[in-house]
Scaffold this motif. Structure first.
Motif, mmCIF file in Angstrom:
data_model
loop_
_atom_site.group_PDB
_atom_site.id
_atom_site.type_symbol
_atom_site.label_atom_id
_atom_site.label_comp_id
_atom_site.label_asym_id
_atom_site.label_seq_id
_atom_site.Cartn_x
_atom_site.Cartn_y
_atom_site.Cartn_z
ATOM 1 N N VAL A 1 30.308 36.560 31.450
ATOM 2 C CA VAL A 1 29.350 35.466 31.633
ATOM 3 C C VAL A 1 30.000 34.361 32.460
ATOM 4 C CG1 VAL A 1 27.979 33.696 30.465
ATOM 5 C CG2 VAL A 1 28.242 35.961 29.420
ATOM 6 N N VAL A 2 31.216 34.036 32.088
ATOM 7 C CA VAL A 2 31.921 32.951 32.772
ATOM 8 C C VAL A 2 32.163 33.297 34.241
ATOM 9 C CG1 VAL A 2 34.087 31.661 32.850
ATOM 10 C CG2 VAL A 2 32.967 32.073 30.658
ATOM 11 N N LYS A 3 32.653 34.527 34.477
ATOM 12 C CA LYS A 3 32.904 34.951 35.861
ATOM 13 C C LYS A 3 31.654 34.803 36.710
ATOM 14 C CE LYS A 3 36.675 38.262 35.154
ATOM 15 N NZ LYS A 3 37.018 39.683 34.931
ATOM 16 N N ASN A 4 30.560 35.304 36.173
ATOM 17 C CA ASN A 4 29.296 35.240 36.904
ATOM 18 C C ASN A 4 28.834 33.807 37.124
ATOM 19 O OD1 ASN A 4 27.902 37.962 37.481
ATOM 20 N ND2 ASN A 4 28.866 38.221 35.493
ATOM 21 N N SER A 5 29.105 32.971 36.151
ATOM 22 C CA SER A 5 28.622 31.592 36.253
ATOM 23 C C SER A 5 29.348 30.842 37.372
ATOM 24 C CB SER A 5 28.806 30.852 34.924
ATOM 25 O OG SER A 5 30.175 30.565 34.693
ATOM 26 N N ILE A 6 30.624 31.151 37.535
ATOM 27 C CA ILE A 6 31.400 30.471 38.579
ATOM 28 C C ILE A 6 30.852 30.878 39.961
ATOM 29 C CG2 ILE A 6 33.703 30.133 39.565
ATOM 30 C CD1 ILE A 6 33.804 29.083 36.819
ATOM 31 N N GLU A 7 30.557 32.180 40.073
ATOM 32 C CA GLU A 7 29.953 32.672 41.309
ATOM 33 C C GLU A 7 28.635 31.955 41.588
ATOM 34 O OE1 GLU A 7 29.106 37.021 41.702
ATOM 35 O OE2 GLU A 7 31.256 37.098 41.171
ATOM 36 N N ILE B 1 39.441 33.566 29.072
ATOM 37 C CA ILE B 1 38.540 32.717 29.855
ATOM 38 C C ILE B 1 39.344 31.621 30.559
ATOM 39 C CG2 ILE B 1 36.650 31.041 29.714
ATOM 40 C CD1 ILE B 1 35.459 32.701 27.442
ATOM 41 N N LYS B 2 40.207 31.014 29.788
ATOM 42 C CA LYS B 2 41.040 29.943 30.349
ATOM 43 C C LYS B 2 41.879 30.454 31.525
ATOM 44 C CE LYS B 2 44.314 26.538 30.242
ATOM 45 N NZ LYS B 2 44.412 25.123 30.030
ATOM 46 N N ASN B 3 42.508 31.599 31.320
ATOM 47 C CA ASN B 3 43.367 32.125 32.376
ATOM 48 C C ASN B 3 42.592 32.529 33.619
ATOM 49 O OD1 ASN B 3 45.566 31.684 30.797
ATOM 50 N ND2 ASN B 3 45.676 33.793 30.003
ATOM 51 N N TYR B 4 41.358 32.942 33.410
ATOM 52 C CA TYR B 4 40.543 33.310 34.569
ATOM 53 C C TYR B 4 40.068 32.063 35.310
ATOM 54 C CZ TYR B 4 36.762 34.845 37.515
ATOM 55 O OH TYR B 4 35.967 35.048 38.602
ATOM 56 N N VAL B 5 39.521 31.128 34.583
ATOM 57 C CA VAL B 5 38.898 29.957 35.219
ATOM 58 C C VAL B 5 39.949 28.967 35.722
ATOM 59 C CG1 VAL B 5 37.316 28.005 34.838
ATOM 60 C CG2 VAL B 5 36.891 30.184 33.711
ATOM 61 N N LEU B 6 41.071 28.887 35.026
ATOM 62 C CA LEU B 6 42.046 27.820 35.256
ATOM 63 C C LEU B 6 41.320 26.476 35.346
ATOM 64 C CD1 LEU B 6 44.331 29.659 37.866
ATOM 65 C CD2 LEU B 6 44.680 29.408 35.390
#
Ligand SMILES: Nc1nc2c(ncn2[C@@H]2O[C@H](COP(=O)(O)OP(=O)(O)OP(=O)(O)O)[C@@H](O)[C@H]2O)c(=O)[nH]1
Ligand SMILES: Nc1nc2c(ncn2[C@@H]2O[C@H](COP(=O)(O)OP(=O)(O)OP(=O)(O)O)[C@@H](O)[C@H]2O)c(=O)[nH]1
Ligand SMILES: [Mg+2]
Ligand SMILES: [Mg+2]
Lengths: 309, 441
Positions: B169-175, B206-211
């Motif tokens: 969800v987070v990955k997609n949201s950043i996109e 999530i933290k490590n992906y988003v930084l």
């Protein structure tokens, strides 16, 4: 160590023992090694038992220990601590027997508490428990305030396979409860669980709303709700005592539910509430799944606090 | 009842001579009391102990001004230190100059994350930022719906997916944010316990992906002793940037904030104090310090005492009392000094340990006003030599001050009793004795 030093050491020990014995005679209390005392205090206070009650318990322990020969064994001392904690529950267990009549039908349970304590989740779990016992269960969505409160409750009702009353028209919690009671009567439900919005006891208009809800239920039923459960977050500190005082002014609370005890918080705040208000703990919440509700067991609860290892 | 109050007032105002410096001895009672106060406020057992030990080490040997007691001084030092610890390295949240600012919201169940996420989005919107709220709580029933409804209220879009994987969800949201020109992404996550390994791993991923530009830990002000454990572990896993303290609209003392602050050393960035979405405040360490220490506002008492009871004046007065020369002129000065410190009732209300008693007690500020009026109607000579006040003079004074002859008589009688008491009080006793014997009703 020189002979002289060791002699002095021995003498001072004797002297200390003497001093201790005199102190004990005067106070009627055992002198316990200060490290042990601090350890007991730490265990109790760190579990949110509170300063006042922790010290009271320690004083009682010292009185009890006066006639115990071996005060060096931690095991013996901690057993006394446990029995003192247990006594708090015992002393009060008779004072507030729920006035509810288990045979009442529908058996009505009102669930109240501060924001985010775990009311809605607890209702889901209770509904499931009653369904498991073969009861016909209805839930009333009387939290008409918080965003998606009824949607959340609806999902729980589906999980528990219980029915639910959600009022589309009304934003008045009392009206929803009223409608649910009528339905419960008409369709012969065994149990009706009423969810309410979280509220801080400092907000008088919200507390008044609860008084009104209770009044309307009582009027409609011709009796008070069979249970009024106050849900307390197991993480909460001393404010929970104030919560139980203040919520007690809106309804006769018949039991507590302590949630989130699957973490490392101990929920020791209930001792003070017991001592003051004599409200028994009915259930503890130990997780977010529908099966994560357990009946309260005083002995296990106390062991979880005292037996650190 | 007033006697008792006056005694306390007396001991609080009395100069403690011969106690020039703070010592273990002259502060131990106060420190014990402060410890109790901290524990009642839910400050963690160990944190309270270390905090007090720390302050003590720093304070021992400090000079005590003669107008306050060592107990008052150490209380003020404690307060200052509390403000310092609570407020140190205070900072706003970071906002990226260019690109997307990402804010990750974390915390235990029910602490107020979802509500805060919406509040923050609203606040940033008021600062002209385009926020996207991300519904990354896939655990709690209707969590997504809750965020959507809140987003609707403030006109902020909410990103969500029918998905069992929060990271996805987070990955997609950043996109999505990139493609749609959002410059801020606020990620609401599921509540989790620090001992829940799977859930902690999830948010760590999530933290490590988003930084994230900013990671916030949301904590309920009602939290008890265990706050240290959850905060420590969340910090170990996420190394969060700041703390959000919620539900401060209640009456919890909020000592958990001190615990967390001391354990993780991260600043408190926001205060959430209500369910409505505009109820978000910046953090003031002074307010929280006062709240933790309780209502008896010792600090302002100390300050006011310092300001108003000038040392020279005190010495002069003491001299006069010793020589039994205290007259209405001095009395008037005293009343004025008291008035300068606020009303008598407010002064009394500031004394530590008196809070609840005072609430139920009426200190008649009016009596003080009347007394002042009566003295003001006296001539200078009369004030210096009250003995010359015969019936005629008293009548005149009553008329001049708008009081009755009985009231004038009563004051004179009390005053002469007070003088008698004072002569017995050969040493010290500034402030105390006269207040003690002066009946305010
Ligand atoms: N770990 C754990 N979480 C719980 C427990 N009980 C409730 N929760 C979680 O705590 C959060 C709040 O629970 P709710 O049931 O919504 O609380 P509430 O009192 O109804 O909240 P409001 O209606 O907003 O006042 C949710 O994330 C629940 O999943 C429990 O026993 N253990
Ligand atoms: N009085 C008051 N209530 C608050 C505050 N912040 C949140 N709440 C309420 O507390 C309850 C829980 O808030 P949520 O925002 O759902 O908490 P959460 O941390 O997202 O909960 P989970 O997702 O279940 O872990 C709701 O009833 C909110 O309305 C606050 O500052 N003051
Ligand atoms: Mg709810
Ligand atoms: Mg949430």
């Amino acid at each position: 160590m020189s002979i002289f030093n060791s002699l002095r050491d021995r003498l001072s020990k004797t002297r200390n023992n003497l001093v201790n014995r005199i102190k004990e005679t005067i106070s009627g209390k055992a002198s316990i090694d200060s490290n042990t005392l601090e350890q007991i205090e730490e265990i109790l206070i760190s579990s949110d038992v509170g300063y006042y009650l922790s010290n009271k318990i320690i004083e009682n322990v010292r009185t009890k220990m006066l006639n115990t020969k071996d005060r060096t064994s931690d095991k013996i001392i901690f057993d006394v601590v446990k029995s003192e904690l247990k006594k708090i529950f015992d002393n009060n267990s008779t004072s507030r027997v729920s006035e509810s009549n288990n045979q009442a039908k529908p058996y009505i349970i009102l669930v109240i508490g501060v924001n985010g304590a775990g009311k809605t989740t607890t209702i889901g779990k209770l509904a499931y428990n009653y369904k498991e016992q073969g009861k016909k269960v209805l839930i009333a969505a009387s939290d008409t305030f918080r965003a998606a409160a009824s949607e959340q409750l609806e999902i729980w009702s589906e999980r528990a396979k219980a029915d639910i009353v959600i009022s589309e028209k009304s934003v008045d919690p009392s009206a929803v409860a009223y409608e649910a009671i009528e339905k419960a009567h008409k369709e012969k439900y065994d149990v009706l669980l009423i969810d309410t919005a979280g509220r801080l006891h400092t907000k008088s208009y919200l507390m008044d709303e609860l008084v009104k809800l209770n009044r309307i239920i009582t009027k409609k039923l011709n009796r008070a709700p069979d249970e009024t459960l106050l849900v307390l977050d197991g993480n909460s500190g001393q404010n929970a005592v104030v919560q139980s005082d203040e919520f007690s002014k809106t309804a006769l609370i018949t039991g507590l539910v302590i949630t989130k005890l699957d973490g490392t918080a101990k929920g020791g705040i209930v001792f003070q509430i017991f001592e003051k208000q004599k409200i028994p703990v009915k259930y503890i919440g130990v997780g977010e799944d529908i099966t994560d509700l357990q009946p309260f067991n005083a002995e296990e609860f106390i062991s979880a606090i005292v037996d650190i290892n | 009842m007033f006697e008792d109050l006056a005694l306390k007032l007396e001991s609080a105002l009395k100069k403690v001579r011969g106690q020039g410096k703070l010592t273990e001895n002259n502060i131990s009672d106060t420190l014990r009391e402060i410890r109790r106060i901290l524990l009642d406020a839910d400050v963690n057992f160990k944190v309270a102990k270390d905090f007090i030990e720390d302050v003590k080490t720093k304070a021992l040997g400090k000079e005590v001004l003669s107008s306050i007691t060592p107990g008052q001084l150490i209380t003020k030092i404690i307060y200052d230190e509390l403000v310092h610890v609570l407020g140190g390295n205070q900072s706003e949240i970071k906002i990226n100059g260019s690109g997307i600012t990402t804010i990750l919201i974390s915390g235990l169940q029910g602490s107020g994350k979802t509500t805060f996420s919406a509040k923050l989005a609203k606040k940033l919107k008021d600062n002209q930022r385009r926020s996207l709220l991300v519904a990354a709580d896939i655990q709690r029933p209707a969590a997504v719906k809750q965020l959507q409804m809140l987003g609707e209220q403030i006109n902020i879009p909410v990103f969500s997916l029918e998905e069992k994987d929060a990271l996805k969800v987070v990955k997609n949201s950043i996109e999505h944010a990139n493609e749609n020109n959002f410059n801020t992404v606020i990620i609401d996550t599921a509540g989790r316990l620090h001992v829940d390994e799977d859930m902690m791993a999830e948010i760590e991923h999530i933290k490590n992906y988003v930084l994230p530009t900013e990671t916030l830990f949301v904590v309920d002000a009602m939290t008890g002793q265990d706050a240290v454990n959850s905060a420590r572990i969340f910090n170990e896993r996420l190394n969060f940037d700041g703390i959000v303290l919620t539900k401060l609209d209640g009456d919890a003392r909020g000592g958990a904030a001190l615990s967390i602050r001391s354990i993780v050393g991260k600043p408190i960035k926001f205060i959430s104090n209500g369910e409505k979405l505009n109820q978000l405040e910046t953090f003031y360490p002074e307010r929280l310090a006062s709240r933790i220490l309780g209502k008896g506002d010792v600090i302002s008492l100390v300050e006011k005492v310092q300001e108003n009871f000038e040392e020279i004046e005190a010495d002069r007065l003491e001299e006069k009392i010793r020589k039994n020369e205290f007259d209405f002129e001095d009395f008037l000065k005293q009343i004025k000094a008291i008035k300068k410190m606020g009303s008598l009732s407010s002064l009394v209300g500031m004394l530590p340990g008196l809070g609840s008693q005072v609430k139920n007690m009426k200190v008649d500020d009016n009596a003080l006003v009347k007394t002042e009026a009566i003295i003001n109607s006296m001539t200078y000579q009369e004030r210096k030599k009250p003995k010359i006040l015969n019936g005629n003079r008293r009548m005149r004074i009553a008329r001049g001050s708008g009081t009755s002859i009985q009231e004038v008589n009563r004051l004179l009688k009390q005053f002469s009793e007070m003088q008698k008491m004072m002569s017995q009080f050969s040493k010290k006793g500034f402030g105390g004795p006269m207040l003690k014997n002066y009946k305010f009703n």
